[in-house]
Write a protein that holds these residues in place. Structure first.
Motif: not given
Length: 117
Positions: A30-31, A34, A36, A39-40, A42-43, A84, A87, A90
């Protein structure tokens, strides 16, 4: 928490099939993944908020709606791409091997150095 689970697995390896979470410090998928959906999403939400704010600022200075809509779309795409990129960098930084050096101490190396009396 993974260290606690690992301790109990080392004490009794037969409990490993009953554990649902990892017993290592390695990052979960999950971390590291990319793709996820959280995450998408939220972006997209953050980029939409910035696009709306850019549109509202343009309303104060520009009267033409086509320019305001264009600024909103450009700001949405720009902010989304920046998020993106952040992310991805990171995740790449997290996946470097030197980030994992703080993992579990090896029993033969670190515990032998401790002078426990």
């Amino acid at each position: 928490m993974a260290r606690i689970r690992r301790y109990f697995v080392e004490q009794d390896p037969t409990i490993l099939p009953y554990l649902t979470w990892m017993t290592t410090d390695e990052p979960t998928r999950w971390v590291t993944n990319n793709s996820s959906k959280i995450r998408r999403t939220t972006q997209i939400i953050v980029a939409l908020v910035f696009a709306l704010l850019a549109g509202l600022v343009c309303i104060l200075f520009i009267v033409r709606w086509t320019i305001i809509i264009g600024v909103g779309i450009i700001s949405f795409v720009g902010v989304y791409q920046l998020l993106r990129l952040y992310a991805i960098t990171s995740i790449k930084k997290l996946m470097r091997p030197h980030c994992w050096t703080w993992g579990f101490p090896r029993q033969d190396k670190n515990l032998s150095k401790l002078n426990l009396k």
